[in-house]
Design a protein around this motif. Structure first.
Motif: not given
Length: 313
Positions: A22-39
């Motif tokens: 419903n048009n909610v904006p993406m607030t994470l950058t690709e770099h931020q998303l990458h920092s949240l991931m596991g191995v």
């Protein structure tokens, strides 16, 4: 979207679910998303937008309704009570990606003005110390229900739900594979708490006819991360192999003894651990709790969500 009359869930495929953003904006950058991931997680911004943004919108709506209900109750009893957090439980097998999903949900929910203070509580901190597990002869059942101090976990959840302004919880080290004795996690008036762990939807076997309280009784919303057995085993083995080349190389690591295994030896060891411990725990204690969840996220063999089941209200 499938709305089977005889099923407690409405089923969405990925495309149908993504439309609920419903048009909610993406607030994470690709770099931020990458920092949240596991191995071994490789979640793209498109995946986060298609799956986790709609989920953050859904939880925001639930949280807003929860806050309004709290206000209504205050009006009814004629006094203002303490704010208490909206608690989300996230369950699923070892290696299914619960921690990564918890971190992504936290990051997205923290961007909503109505609940900026979001914390994660992992149940690993409530495992009995290794010394206790060894004394009880259940070190090989670490992760099974009997290896957790459930009373301590219930006390922390009870303190959160009673509106205590400061709540302390134990922490766990995956490096030393043990509970940290001198460190704690401190919660200060959180708006939302995400409780993540394999055991959070389990219900103890009844030994008495008296009413019992379960960990999940403290949850306002619950999520089960699902995947096929073959995929889970593959992910567990792949993670073991990557940790052999990284974290296991640290001499402080509990698993340092595996650091010099060959590829074949490491693969065989991981498969053995998976079959003897994690697969058994999955079938005995974790998988049976799937139908208790409000939302089931099913992953395909590439660690991507391909189907979503939302419980009807």
């Amino acid at each position: 979207m499938k709305n089977n009359t005889y099923s407690p869930y409405i089923t969405f495929n990925k495309e149908e679910w993504s439309e609920l953003r419903n048009n909610v904006p993406m607030t994470l950058t690709e770099h931020q998303l990458h920092s949240l991931m596991g191995v071994q997680d490789h979640i793209t911004l498109d995946e986060a937008s298609d799956i986790y943004l709609p989920l953050s919108r859904l939880i925001n709506l639930y949280t807003t309704a929860y806050q309004q209900l709290h206000t209504v109750t205050d009006t009814f009893i004629g006094q203002q009570t303490k704010k208490v957090p909206f608690i989300i439980g996230i369950a699923g097998s070892v290696a299914v990606g619960k921690s990564t999903i918890s971190r992504i949900i936290k990051a997205l929910l923290s961007q909503w003005n109505s609940h900026p203070n979001v914390d994660i509580l992992t149940t690993d901190g409530f495992l009995y110390p290794n010394e206790v597990l060894e004394q009880r002869g259940i070190m090989n059942r670490k992760g099974f229900p009997e290896s957790y101090d459930i009373k301590k976990l219930m006390k922390v959840l009870g303190d959160l739900k009673s509106g205590k302004s400061e709540v302390r919880a134990p922490l766990y080290s995956h490096l030393t594979y043990d509970v940290l004795q001198d460190e704690e996690q401190v919660f200060h008036d959180p708006d939302i708490v995400i409780v993540e762990g394999v055991n959070v939807l389990q219900t103890p076997k009844r030994k008495k006819k008296t009413p019992q309280t379960f960990v999940s009784d403290f949850f306002d919303f619950s999520i089960y991360i699902d995947a096929d057995e073959d995929a889970l085993e593959k992910w567990y083995v792949n993670r073991f192999m990557k940790l052999r080349d990284t974290a296991f190389q640290d001499e402080r690591s509990y698993f340092h003894k595996y650091a010099d295994l060959s590829n074949d030896e490491a693969s065989d060891t991981a498969k053995d651990i998976w079959g003897r411990i994690n697969l058994k725990n999955l079938y005995e204690n974790i998988l049976p709790t799937k139908s208790r969840a409000d939302l089931i996220l099913h992953k395909d063999g590439d660690h991507l969500i391909d189907e979503i089941h939302l419980r009807k209200i």
